[in-house]
Design a protein around this motif. Structure first.
Motif, PDB file in Angstrom:
ATOM      1  N   LEU A   1     -13.830   6.127  -7.054  1.00 13.81           N
ATOM      2  CA  LEU A   1     -13.968   4.612  -6.871  1.00 13.81           C
ATOM      3  C   LEU A   1     -14.926   4.087  -7.825  1.00 13.81           C
ATOM      4  CD1 LEU A   1     -14.642   5.153  -2.956  1.00 13.81           C
ATOM      5  CD2 LEU A   1     -12.671   3.943  -4.090  1.00 13.81           C
ATOM      6  N   THR A   2     -15.168   4.611  -8.934  1.00 14.87           N
ATOM      7  CA  THR A   2     -16.088   4.249 -10.153  1.00 14.87           C
ATOM      8  C   THR A   2     -15.004   3.840 -11.322  1.00 14.87           C
ATOM      9  OG1 THR A   2     -17.710   5.814  -9.170  1.00 14.87           O
ATOM     10  CG2 THR A   2     -18.009   4.619 -11.611  1.00 14.87           C
ATOM     11  N   GLY A   3     -15.165   2.734 -12.158  1.00 19.33           N
ATOM     12  CA  GLY A   3     -14.669   2.253 -12.857  1.00 19.33           C
ATOM     13  C   GLY A   3     -13.672   0.905 -12.646  1.00 19.33           C
ATOM     14  N   ALA A   4     -12.716   0.623 -13.206  1.00 19.04           N
ATOM     15  CA  ALA A   4     -11.755  -0.396 -12.894  1.00 19.04           C
ATOM     16  C   ALA A   4     -10.929   0.264 -11.738  1.00 19.04           C
ATOM     17  CB  ALA A   4     -10.661  -0.667 -14.020  1.00 19.04           C
ATOM     18  N   ILE A   5     -10.911  -0.403 -10.508  1.00 23.80           N
ATOM     19  CA  ILE A   5     -10.103   0.122  -9.296  1.00 23.80           C
ATOM     20  C   ILE A   5      -9.459  -0.893  -8.814  1.00 23.80           C
ATOM     21  CG2 ILE A   5     -11.936   1.987  -8.925  1.00 23.80           C
ATOM     22  CD1 ILE A   5     -13.072   0.259  -6.840  1.00 23.80           C
ATOM     23  N   SER A   6      -8.515  -0.581  -7.848  1.00 26.02           N
ATOM     24  CA  SER A   6      -7.779  -1.695  -7.094  1.00 26.02           C
ATOM     25  C   SER A   6      -8.341  -1.702  -5.678  1.00 26.02           C
ATOM     26  CB  SER A   6      -6.366  -1.386  -7.063  1.00 26.02           C
ATOM     27  OG  SER A   6      -5.584  -2.106  -6.248  1.00 26.02           O
TER      28      SER A   6
ATOM     29  N   ALA B   1      -4.218  -8.803   0.153  1.00 21.56           N
ATOM     30  CA  ALA B   1      -3.874  -8.402  -1.272  1.00 21.56           C
ATOM     31  C   ALA B   1      -4.931  -7.554  -1.966  1.00 21.56           C
ATOM     32  CB  ALA B   1      -3.146  -9.134  -2.215  1.00 21.56           C
ATOM     33  N   ALA B   2      -4.491  -6.377  -2.294  1.00 24.17           N
ATOM     34  CA  ALA B   2      -5.460  -5.486  -3.348  1.00 24.17           C
ATOM     35  C   ALA B   2      -5.967  -6.601  -4.561  1.00 24.17           C
ATOM     36  CB  ALA B   2      -4.845  -4.232  -3.738  1.00 24.17           C
ATOM     37  N   ARG B   3      -6.964  -6.192  -4.987  1.00 23.76           N
ATOM     38  CA  ARG B   3      -7.369  -6.893  -6.395  1.00 23.76           C
ATOM     39  C   ARG B   3      -8.051  -5.922  -7.170  1.00 23.76           C
ATOM     40  NH1 ARG B   3     -11.999 -11.431  -4.472  1.00 23.76           N
ATOM     41  NH2 ARG B   3      -9.983 -12.052  -3.201  1.00 23.76           N
ATOM     42  N   GLU B   4      -7.972  -6.365  -8.406  1.00 28.76           N
ATOM     43  CA  GLU B   4      -8.801  -5.285  -9.538  1.00 28.76           C
ATOM     44  C   GLU B   4     -10.192  -5.817  -9.368  1.00 28.76           C
ATOM     45  OE1 GLU B   4      -7.050  -2.868 -10.862  1.00 28.76           O
ATOM     46  OE2 GLU B   4      -5.570  -3.449  -9.682  1.00 28.76           O
ATOM     47  N   VAL B   5     -10.973  -4.657  -9.647  1.00 33.62           N
ATOM     48  CA  VAL B   5     -12.564  -4.956  -9.341  1.00 33.62           C
ATOM     49  C   VAL B   5     -13.030  -3.941 -10.381  1.00 33.62           C
ATOM     50  CG1 VAL B   5     -12.748  -6.195  -7.346  1.00 33.62           C
ATOM     51  CG2 VAL B   5     -12.956  -3.822  -7.279  1.00 33.62           C
ATOM     52  N   THR B   6     -14.231  -4.042 -10.678  1.00 39.52           N
ATOM     53  CA  THR B   6     -14.757  -3.098 -11.715  1.00 39.52           C
ATOM     54  C   THR B   6     -15.997  -2.585 -11.112  1.00 39.52           C
ATOM     55  OG1 THR B   6     -13.947  -3.978 -13.675  1.00 39.52           O
ATOM     56  CG2 THR B   6     -15.823  -2.359 -14.097  1.00 39.52           C
ATOM     57  N   VAL B   7     -16.245  -1.344 -10.596  1.00 40.33           N
ATOM     58  CA  VAL B   7     -17.493  -0.619 -10.345  1.00 40.33           C
ATOM     59  C   VAL B   7     -18.049   0.151 -11.454  1.00 40.33           C
ATOM     60  CG1 VAL B   7     -18.504   0.986  -8.776  1.00 40.33           C
ATOM     61  CG2 VAL B   7     -16.660  -0.546  -7.924  1.00 40.33           C
ATOM     62  N   SER B   8     -19.095  -0.486 -11.867  1.00 36.39           N
ATOM     63  CA  SER B   8     -19.681   0.156 -13.300  1.00 36.39           C
ATOM     64  C   SER B   8     -20.775   1.065 -12.994  1.00 36.39           C
ATOM     65  CB  SER B   8     -20.232  -0.796 -14.365  1.00 36.39           C
ATOM     66  OG  SER B   8     -21.033  -1.588 -13.487  1.00 36.39           O
ATOM     67  N   ARG B   9     -21.267   1.106 -11.860  1.00 36.42           N
ATOM     68  CA  ARG B   9     -21.984   2.398 -11.289  1.00 36.42           C
ATOM     69  C   ARG B   9     -21.970   2.530  -9.939  1.00 36.42           C
ATOM     70  NH1 ARG B   9     -28.848   1.402 -11.314  1.00 36.42           N
ATOM     71  NH2 ARG B   9     -29.314   3.777 -10.691  1.00 36.42           N
ATOM     72  N   PHE B  10     -21.954   3.732  -9.533  1.00 39.79           N
ATOM     73  CA  PHE B  10     -21.666   4.211  -7.951  1.00 39.79           C
ATOM     74  C   PHE B  10     -22.540   5.442  -8.052  1.00 39.79           C
ATOM     75  CE2 PHE B  10     -18.484   4.415  -4.390  1.00 39.79           C
ATOM     76  CZ  PHE B  10     -19.713   4.518  -3.372  1.00 39.79           C
ATOM     77  N   ASP B  11     -23.860   5.198  -7.889  1.00 38.82           N
ATOM     78  CA  ASP B  11     -24.746   6.337  -7.802  1.00 38.82           C
ATOM     79  C   ASP B  11     -25.192   7.041  -6.504  1.00 38.82           C
ATOM     80  OD1 ASP B  11     -24.535   6.684 -10.501  1.00 38.82           O
ATOM     81  OD2 ASP B  11     -26.538   5.789 -10.946  1.00 38.82           O
ATOM     82  N   LEU B  12     -25.243   8.068  -6.259  1.00 41.65           N
ATOM     83  CA  LEU B  12     -25.607   8.583  -4.727  1.00 41.65           C
ATOM     84  C   LEU B  12     -27.169   9.135  -5.011  1.00 41.65           C
ATOM     85  CD1 LEU B  12     -25.346   9.798  -1.859  1.00 41.65           C
ATOM     86  CD2 LEU B  12     -24.563  12.123  -3.072  1.00 41.65           C
TER      87      LEU B  12
ATOM     88  N   ILE C   1     -26.627   3.279  -5.006  1.00 45.30           N
ATOM     89  CA  ILE C   1     -26.609   1.981  -5.819  1.00 45.30           C
ATOM     90  C   ILE C   1     -25.431   1.724  -6.606  1.00 45.30           C
ATOM     91  CG2 ILE C   1     -27.975   0.971  -7.654  1.00 45.30           C
ATOM     92  CD1 ILE C   1     -30.290   2.615  -7.015  1.00 45.30           C
ATOM     93  N   VAL C   2     -24.980   0.500  -6.166  1.00 46.68           N
ATOM     94  CA  VAL C   2     -23.855   0.054  -6.989  1.00 46.68           C
ATOM     95  C   VAL C   2     -23.933  -1.267  -7.817  1.00 46.68           C
ATOM     96  CG1 VAL C   2     -21.256  -0.704  -6.345  1.00 46.68           C
ATOM     97  CG2 VAL C   2     -22.300   0.972  -4.693  1.00 46.68           C
ATOM     98  N   ASP C   3     -23.356  -1.237  -9.109  1.00 48.67           N
ATOM     99  CA  ASP C   3     -23.260  -2.064 -10.206  1.00 48.67           C
ATOM    100  C   ASP C   3     -21.797  -2.733 -10.040  1.00 48.67           C
ATOM    101  OD1 ASP C   3     -26.156  -2.132 -10.619  1.00 48.67           O
ATOM    102  OD2 ASP C   3     -25.695  -1.224 -12.469  1.00 48.67           O
ATOM    103  N   CYS C   4     -21.556  -3.829  -9.886  1.00 49.16           N
ATOM    104  CA  CYS C   4     -20.173  -4.155  -9.671  1.00 49.16           C
ATOM    105  C   CYS C   4     -19.810  -5.630 -10.321  1.00 49.16           C
ATOM    106  CB  CYS C   4     -19.419  -3.821  -8.417  1.00 49.16           C
ATOM    107  SG  CYS C   4     -20.523  -4.992  -6.950  1.00 49.16           S
ATOM    108  N   SER C   5     -18.337  -5.915 -10.284  1.00 49.88           N
ATOM    109  CA  SER C   5     -18.170  -7.321 -10.887  1.00 49.88           C
ATOM    110  C   SER C   5     -18.174  -7.953  -9.344  1.00 49.88           C
ATOM    111  CB  SER C   5     -16.566  -7.209 -11.388  1.00 49.88           C
ATOM    112  OG  SER C   5     -15.792  -6.587 -10.386  1.00 49.88           O
TER     113      SER C   5
END
Length: 297
Positions: free
Chosen positions: A111-116, A145-156, A171-175
């Protein structure tokens, strides 16, 4: 007269973003107040508020990337993908057999990076002119509808196991447009045990940070960022002469000067440091996409 500025507010849990806007209106004595991105009542953290002419800047802030801290509870699903919804089901003992630390990390990586991502059905997205959450509350079925988003950081950051649940602090950094509730739901589904969000806090919107925000009980006399200072946190700055500032404010173009722009949107500051407006290219010229009121105090 209320000042033109950007106010950073640390929203407490239990209030809607509209509640915060209403309190700012009372504190600053103006109806012209807006915000750059809703927080659910359950969520806490940074709301970027525009006052008077600075509301014009919100369009350029709302699309900024964001940072959240959150707690994901694995082991149960809810109707809203968060703790405010009704419990749908709880994972049985057998479902947990393959949910070890490696599986959790693999799920997070997926679920990290460019995801739908399919937003939660109780999101604020409009469907045929109505908010999705209003349709759900009215008993209607909603499929977004699904959309393209970017999760640049997904840290446990931490985890806590009980007999029935596994809570993950992340912690999540995202678009802009990413739903953290949907991340919790999708992680739980991928692991076969279900998941929902139990805590959410927004700590950053672009160049604005919750550490600089005021509490909801400290709005009277709270300091604001000038439009110029706020714009500098969102985009590059282009100093312009007094003559250029006057031309831009009157709707004139800076002919043949497109090469002065360092980005698609640039904040123009006059010699006094006031924000003239937001500039964009038009052919080989520069033109104002948005002009600020000349009086900004």
């Amino acid at each position: 007269m209320a000042s033109h500025g950007i106010l950073l507010v640390d929203k407490p849990g239990g209030l809607t973003s509209h509640d915060v806007v209403a309190r700012v209106r009372r504190a600053f004595g103006t109806r012209k107040v807006g915000h750059a991105g809703t927080l659910d009542p359950m969520a806490t953290g940074l709301l970027v508020i525009g006052i008077e002419g600075a509301t014009r800047l919100l369009t350029y802030i709302v699309g900024a990337d964001k940072t959240y801290t959150a707690t994901i509870r694995l082991g149960s699903r809810t109707t809203t993908d968060d703790a405010e919804g009704d419990l749908v089901d709880t994972a049985d003992a057998g479902a947990w057999a393959s949910v070890d630390d490696e599986a959790v990390q693999n799920g997070i990586r997926s679920l990290t990076g460019a995801i739908s991502q399919v937003p939660s059905s109780v999101s604020a997205i409009k469907v045929a002119g109505r908010r999705a959450y209003d349709l759900v509350r009215a008993g209607e079925s909603v499929e977004l509808a699904a959309r393209e988003v970017t999760v640049s950081r997904f840290d446990l950051i931490a985890q806590r196991r009980t007999a029935d649940f596994l809570d993950l602090d992340v912690i999540v950094d995202c678009s802009s447009g990413t739903y953290i509730r949907a991340l919790a739901r999708d992680l739980g589904d991928a692991l076969g045990v279900g998941g929902h969000l139990t805590a959410l806090r927004r700590t950053r919107v672009g160049g604005f940070h919750v550490e600089d925000a005021v509490g909801i009980d400290d709005l009277d006399g709270a300091p604001t960022l000038s439009p110029a200072a706020a714009a500098e946190r969102v985009m590059p700055v282009l100093p312009v002469t007094a003559e250029e500032a006057r031309d831009l404010r009157h709707g004139k173009r800076l002919v043949g000067q497109r090469d002065r722009l360092t980005a698609s949107e640039v904040a123009a500051l006059d010699p006094d440091g006031a924000l003239v407006g937001i500039l964009e290219a038009r052919g080989k010229d520069i033109k104002s996409a948005m002009n600020m009121p000349e009086v900004q105090a």
